[in-house]
Write a protein that holds these residues in place. Structure first.
Motif, short mmCIF file in Angstrom:
data_model
loop_
_atom_site.label_atom_id
_atom_site.label_comp_id
_atom_site.label_asym_id
_atom_site.label_seq_id
_atom_site.Cartn_x
_atom_site.Cartn_y
_atom_site.Cartn_z
N LEU A 74 0.82 -1.22 0.00
CA LEU A 74 0.00 0.00 0.00
C LEU A 74 0.86 1.27 0.00
CD1 LEU A 74 -2.72 -1.05 2.64
CD2 LEU A 74 -2.88 -1.14 0.14
N ARG A 75 2.18 1.08 -0.01
CA ARG A 75 3.11 2.23 0.02
C ARG A 75 2.86 3.12 1.24
NH1 ARG A 75 5.16 -0.64 -3.18
NH2 ARG A 75 5.64 -0.23 -5.36
N VAL A 76 2.83 2.48 2.40
CA VAL A 76 2.62 3.20 3.66
C VAL A 76 3.95 3.30 4.40
CG1 VAL A 76 1.40 3.17 5.87
CG2 VAL A 76 0.31 2.23 3.84
N PRO A 77 4.35 4.48 4.83
CA PRO A 77 5.59 4.61 5.61
C PRO A 77 5.51 3.84 6.92
CG PRO A 77 4.80 6.77 4.90
CD PRO A 77 3.72 5.79 4.56
N VAL A 78 6.65 3.28 7.36
CA VAL A 78 6.71 2.51 8.60
C VAL A 78 7.89 3.02 9.44
CG1 VAL A 78 7.06 0.23 9.61
CG2 VAL A 78 5.85 0.45 7.43
N VAL A 79 7.62 3.31 10.71
CA VAL A 79 8.69 3.70 11.62
C VAL A 79 8.74 2.70 12.76
CG1 VAL A 79 9.53 5.46 13.21
CG2 VAL A 79 8.50 6.15 11.04
N ALA A 80 9.88 2.03 12.91
CA ALA A 80 10.04 1.09 14.02
C ALA A 80 10.29 1.89 15.30
CB ALA A 80 11.22 0.15 13.75
N ARG A 81 9.84 1.33 16.41
CA ARG A 81 10.06 1.98 17.70
C ARG A 81 10.40 0.94 18.74
NH1 ARG A 81 7.70 6.64 20.85
NH2 ARG A 81 7.53 5.91 22.99
N GLY A 82 11.45 1.21 19.52
CA GLY A 82 11.79 0.34 20.62
C GLY A 82 11.15 0.89 21.88
N ALA A 83 11.99 1.45 22.76
CA ALA A 83 11.47 2.00 24.00
C ALA A 83 11.18 3.49 23.90
CB ALA A 83 12.46 1.73 25.14
N GLY A 84 11.55 4.08 22.77
CA GLY A 84 11.27 5.52 22.60
C GLY A 84 12.14 6.42 23.46
N THR A 85 13.36 5.99 23.79
CA THR A 85 14.26 6.84 24.57
C THR A 85 15.25 7.59 23.68
OG1 THR A 85 16.01 5.21 24.88
CG2 THR A 85 14.20 5.18 26.48
N GLY A 86 15.15 7.37 22.37
CA GLY A 86 16.09 8.01 21.43
C GLY A 86 16.11 9.51 21.61
N LEU A 87 17.27 10.12 21.35
CA LEU A 87 17.43 11.55 21.60
C LEU A 87 17.58 12.37 20.32
CD1 LEU A 87 19.76 11.48 24.76
CD2 LEU A 87 17.33 12.10 24.64
N SER A 88 17.22 11.77 19.18
CA SER A 88 17.34 12.55 17.94
C SER A 88 16.06 12.51 17.11
CB SER A 88 18.52 12.02 17.11
OG SER A 88 18.40 10.63 16.89
N GLY A 89 14.97 12.07 17.73
CA GLY A 89 13.70 12.03 16.98
C GLY A 89 13.65 10.90 15.97
N GLY A 90 14.49 9.88 16.16
CA GLY A 90 14.52 8.77 15.20
C GLY A 90 13.20 8.01 15.16
N ALA A 91 12.52 7.94 16.29
CA ALA A 91 11.25 7.20 16.34
C ALA A 91 10.05 8.13 16.23
CB ALA A 91 11.19 6.36 17.62
N LEU A 92 10.29 9.37 15.81
CA LEU A 92 9.16 10.28 15.56
C LEU A 92 8.23 9.61 14.54
CD1 LEU A 92 8.14 13.30 16.03
CD2 LEU A 92 9.19 13.77 13.81
N PRO A 93 6.94 9.49 14.87
CA PRO A 93 6.05 8.69 14.00
C PRO A 93 5.72 9.41 12.69
CG PRO A 93 4.92 9.39 16.01
CD PRO A 93 6.29 9.96 16.08
N PRO A 94 5.27 8.63 11.73
CA PRO A 94 4.82 9.20 10.46
C PRO A 94 3.34 9.57 10.55
CG PRO A 94 4.88 6.81 10.31
CD PRO A 94 5.21 7.16 11.73
N ALA A 95 3.01 10.78 10.14
CA ALA A 95 1.61 11.22 10.21
C ALA A 95 0.73 10.43 9.25
CB ALA A 95 1.52 12.71 9.89
N ASP A 96 1.37 9.89 8.22
CA ASP A 96 0.60 9.18 7.19
C ASP A 96 0.98 7.70 7.14
OD1 ASP A 96 3.19 9.54 6.46
OD2 ASP A 96 2.77 10.12 4.38
N GLY A 97 1.46 7.18 8.29
CA GLY A 97 1.93 5.80 8.24
C GLY A 97 1.78 5.06 9.54
N VAL A 98 2.52 3.96 9.64
CA VAL A 98 2.41 3.04 10.76
C VAL A 98 3.61 3.16 11.69
CG1 VAL A 98 2.36 0.58 11.40
CG2 VAL A 98 1.05 1.40 9.42
N LEU A 99 3.34 3.35 12.95
CA LEU A 99 4.41 3.25 13.94
C LEU A 99 4.42 1.79 14.40
CD1 LEU A 99 6.44 5.06 15.64
CD2 LEU A 99 4.93 4.40 17.51
N LEU A 100 5.54 1.12 14.12
CA LEU A 100 5.66 -0.32 14.41
C LEU A 100 6.41 -0.47 15.72
CD1 LEU A 100 5.33 -3.23 13.34
CD2 LEU A 100 7.49 -2.93 12.16
#
Ligand SMILES: Cc1cc2nc3c(=O)[nH]c(=O)nc-3n(C[C@H](O)[C@H](O)[C@H](O)COP(=O)(O)OP(=O)(O)OC[C@H]3O[C@@H](n4cnc5c(N)ncnc54)[C@H](O)[C@@H]3O)c2cc1C
Lengths: 495, 354
Positions: A74-100
């Protein structure tokens, strides 16, 4: 830094994605109502927030594979997330996609004392591995300050480091094998049970790739025997330059301490009320310098380090007399981040790494910038490997402070590059430092990064807009940089 | 130096335009290693010299064509070393070749491999573009880690021009012990010792003899000598032993049979294959001189959770590195395509496919 963006959710798209995913996930593992997805709006860098369109909480590899295949189709963006302690916004979710979220992958699958390895799922907390290995006299060496919370999957994605990495290496040096899934749902078994693998070193490539290449679902880590004993020196200095030089002198003397950390006066004064470590508060900077090994070895190394520190002009030297005192020395170092949060409404942590010889001039330059921007800055960092962590203290509620903080931070990153270093030693680029990447790398290197990304993820669906800026973005940034002398972090564009 | 680099870049550009294969060569000391050669030689001989070395930074940067021996001698003068103990295999071995081949020596299991110490590289890619990745600092997560990807890539992704590596102080004290053990008990012991805080820095077993080296603080080495027992070697004999194993001059390597290298889980029992074995790296590296067929050796490696390489001799036609699963091979092909789109560098040296 952008404030919470209230982007309208495309409800038709949302319904389409939820419908497709509900074929592979139970209802409880699929979130899309605003109040349910809210907890995922940011990682440890809370200045960036965005609501994900959908949050998926799989608990099996089959589910991860199916989610990825669906998103790919479906061409949906995916952002993986662990514990969400990252300090550079790496796990910032996609507004138009899936936070995995990998949070449900919490099992330690196997601890093998004979080969000194552990096979774990990505959501396992860093410290939990060492806790599981402790009865066997083993531990997992990389020890980020966030180790009670951060996940091992996130550690691999960021190549996390810690206080003891000078001697024992970063994440990349302490893992053997990964199971990871590409966006089209193919399994990659990377690395092996031996010390190397056939073909290209994809284990190294995956480490620090910030969730842009594949989703990690299993990690085999190395475990090390616990040293018999550790002892720590606290050395005080009345001059930043001399403290920086002392760090270089210890290394030059042929010693690799188990830890070599620096704290400046603002930091010791900020943490002392909380930890009562007995830090010398009149010192401009203190060094914590640790030795580990067997009794005789530790005694030998402590003696050598003491002599070097004395020759380097330390005004006071204390050697921990027992384990309780050693832990007290470290308590302040470990409490530095929380302390920053108590002495200031907000703080912003930078992560440049520089050659050790540049420590003194760069620290002095940061002091000057602190005056220029009218913002306090704590320096508490991994001195032994030149990894700075300036904590800029600010108040987001005061008009203009956030912008000044950003500019201050960007100037520190520029200083790091100019000193022959890098904009990030362990926290990653994420969304936060994406414009500074344009200063560190030229167009040809960025093009190579994009080509590598495309080898894994042709349609740039995994963690879009992170880690590597588009050439177009850099061109824009260059113009802003030159013309305005002030940068605004525009809304991220697609990879 | 810029002229030399420009000349190489020009050569690459013309080869790329014509789809002409190029064979990148440093000192030729590892000509025997990897798949058969194709194409005209592109030498890194014009790229010589140590660019920067500051002992207190623990970093050395040198051009690819610099002799490895020169680098190691320079480090030794300042009491430092390449802790991964790369094998030279012949006097002209270069720094660039060492990184491209990615081979490490006896200390590897205890100190780390070439890639563990690589901090940055400068290379010319398949378009002749001059690229720099990583740098001279210990910690760097800006951008993908292409320096480590290049390490061990057998020259298939680009011409390495320079590299920066982390170096370490020479150990203050060192001692080597000899024991008599079967292969099985040597493997068990090495793994047991690996789980204890001992200053191990090398191990080797062959023909009923187990050798271990201890390195570190004097006190640590002395305590371990006491704890482990065994027969202690004098320093000169010990140095020769580890040099001979590192450079494959040990009598074990005198064999007309093909030599295989199996990198597997350290606790894997002795390989149940015809031929003679030498065990290194605490049990995780097995050298095997055998005439067993490739499929059998690959299967044994897979059983040990690792991979096998046809290191010397034998029939290279089917490739020397263990075949990869399809999904991994697909990524390899795409990475090759990403950095060397015309497929000109070291064709067939890593995998027959590219
Ligand atoms: C107080 C504090 C102290 C810290 N101290 C340190 C320190 O000393 N050293 C250090 O290195 N860091 C430190 N950090 C930063 C952070 O803890 C690390 O970067 C950590 O590795 C992130 O892990 P996480 O599970 O929270 O990952 P997240 O924040 O959830 O994700 C980080 C990145 O990894 C990706 N990712 C996560 N899981 C996966 C997966 N399974 N597969 C693929 N990609 C994935 C995400 O997409 C994202 O890009 C600190 C943070 C805090 C808040």
């Amino acid at each position: 830094m952008t404030n919470p963006v209230a982007e309208p959710v495309n409800q038709i798209r949302q319904r389409e994605v939820v419908r497709a995913l509900s074929g592979v996930l139970p209802d409880a593992a699929l979130l899309f109502e605003r109040e349910d997805v809210q907890p995922y709006e940011c990682d440890g860098l809370s200045a960036y927030r965005r609501l994900p369109m959908v949050v998926a909480l799989p608990d099996s590899e089959e589910q991860v594979r199916d989610i990825l295949r669906i998103c790919h189709r479906l061409r949906v963006p995916v952002v993986a997330r662990g514990a969400g302690t990252g300090l550079s916004g790496g796990a910032l979710p996609p507004a138009d996609g899936v936070l995995l979220s990998l949070a449900r992958f919490m099992r330690i699958l196997d601890v093998d004392p004979a080969s000194r390895t552990a096979r774990v799922q990505p959501g396992v907390r860093n410290l939990a591995i060492s806790e599981a290995a402790a009865p066997l006299g083993l531990y997992y060496a990389p020890d980020p300050s966030s180790q009670i919370a951060c996940s091992i999957g996130g550690n691999v994605a960021e190549n996390a480091g810690g206080m003891h990495c000078l001697k024992y290496g970063l994440t990349v040096h302490n893992i053997l094998k990964l199971r990871a899934w590409t966006i089209d749902g193919e399994l990659l078994e990377i690395g092996g049970d031996g010390l190397d693998a056939a073909g290209y070193d994809l284990l190294a490539l995956m480490t620090g790739s910030e969730g842009l290449l594949a989703v990690i679902t299993e990690i085999t880590v190395k475990l090390l025997p616990k040293p018999v004993r550790a002892q720590c020196i606290l050395a005080a200095f009345d001059d930043m330059g001399r403290a920086g030089q002392a760090v270089a002198n210890v290394i030059a003397a042929g010693i690799i301490p188990a830890g070599l950390e620096m704290m400046d006066q603002i930091t010791t004064r900020a943490v002392e009320p909380f930890v009562n470590a007995g830090y010398p508060l009149d010192a401009v900077a203190i060094l914590l310098c640790e030795a580990d090994g067997n009794d005789a070895e530790v005694a030998e190394e402590i003696a050598r380090m003491t002599a070097v520190l004395q020759d380097s002009g330390a005004t006071e030297i204390r050697v921990s007399k027992n384990e309780a005192e050693r832990l007290r020395f470290w308590a302040g170092r470990k409490a530095a981040f929380p302390a920053a949060g108590r002495v200031s409404p907000d703080y912003y942590c930078m992560d440049g790494t520089i050659p050790k010889k540049a420590l003194a001039p760069v620290l002095n330059a940061i002091t000057a910038l602190s005056a220029k921007y009218g913002l306090r800055c704590m320096n508490v960092f991994h001195a032994g490997d030149g990894n700075l962590h300036p904590l800029i203290l600010y108040d987001a509620n005061r008009a203009g402070e956030l912008e000044r903080t950003e500019q201050f931070g960007a100037e520190i990153l520029k200083l790091s590059i100019d000193a022959g270093g890098t904009i990030t030693g362990e926290h990653g680029v994420g969304v936060e430092k994406i414009d500074s990447m344009c200063l560190q790398f030229g167009g040809a290197e960025l093009a190579a990064f994009h080509a590598v990304k495309a080898a894994f993820d042709e349609h740039a669906l995994l963690n879009p807009g992170k880690a590597v800026p588009t050439l177009h973005r850099c061109a824009e940034f260059g113009r802003m940089h030159v013309h305005a002398g002030q940068l605004k972090f525009a809304e991220m564009e697609r990879f | 130096m810029n002229d030399a680099i420009e000349a190489i870049a020009a050569r690459i550009k013309s080869a790329q335009a014509q789809g002409e294969p190029l064979r990148i060569r440093g000192g030729g000391s590892k000509d025997f290693y990897g798949g058969a050669h194709q194409g005209a030689v592109l030498s890194t001989g014009s790229l010589k010299g140590i660019i920067a070395y500051e002992p207190s930074e623990l970093v050395l940067t040198a051009r690819a064509g610099t002799p490895l021996a020169e680098i190691e001698a320079t480090l030794r003068e300042r009491g430092q070393m390449l802790a991964f103990e790369p094998p030279h295999f012949a006097a002209p071995a270069t720094f660039g070749g060492c990184i491209a081949a990615g081979l490490s020596g006896p200390r590897r299991a205890y100190a780390g491999s070439v890639r563990d110490f690589v901090l940055g590289v400068r290379l010319l890619d398949g378009k002749g573009d001059d690229l720099r990745f990583g740098g001279q600092v210990m910690k760097n997560v800006a951008g993908f880690d292409l320096s480590r990807l290049l390490t061990g890539s057998m020259g298939t992704l680009g011409v390495i021009l320079e590299a920066s590596v982390k170096v370490l102080p020479l150990p203050v004290a060192e001692a080597t012990l000899r024991f008599e053990h079967t292969a099985a008990s040597a493997i068990a012991l090495l793994n047991e010792w690996g789980g204890q805080p001992l200053p191990l820095s090398a191990s080797a077993w062959r023909g009923g003899e187990l050798f271990v080296r201890l390195s570190g603080a004097r006190a640590a080495v002395d305590a371990a000598l006491h704890a482990l027992g065994g027969e202690q070697f004098d320093a000169a004999t010990a140095t020769d032993l580890w040099q001979d194993i590192r450079e494959q001059r040990d009598a074990f390597f005198d064999s007309a049979l093909p030599l295989w290298r199996l990198s597997i889980k350290s606790t894997t029992p002795p390989l149940n294959l015809a031929g003679r074995q030498l065990i290194e790296w605490g049990g995780s590296l097995r050298w095997l001189a055998t005439d067993a067929d490739a499929a059998t050796v690959h299967e044994a490696a897979r059983y040990g959770g690792g991979h096998a390489t046809l290191f010397r001799g034998g029939d290279k036609c089917a490739g020397v590195f263990q075949p990869l699963p399809a999904a991994m091979m697909a990524i390899h092909r795409k990475l090759k395509q990403a950095l060397d789109p015309a497929g000109i560098f070291n064709r067939g040296r890593l995998y027959p496919d590219f």
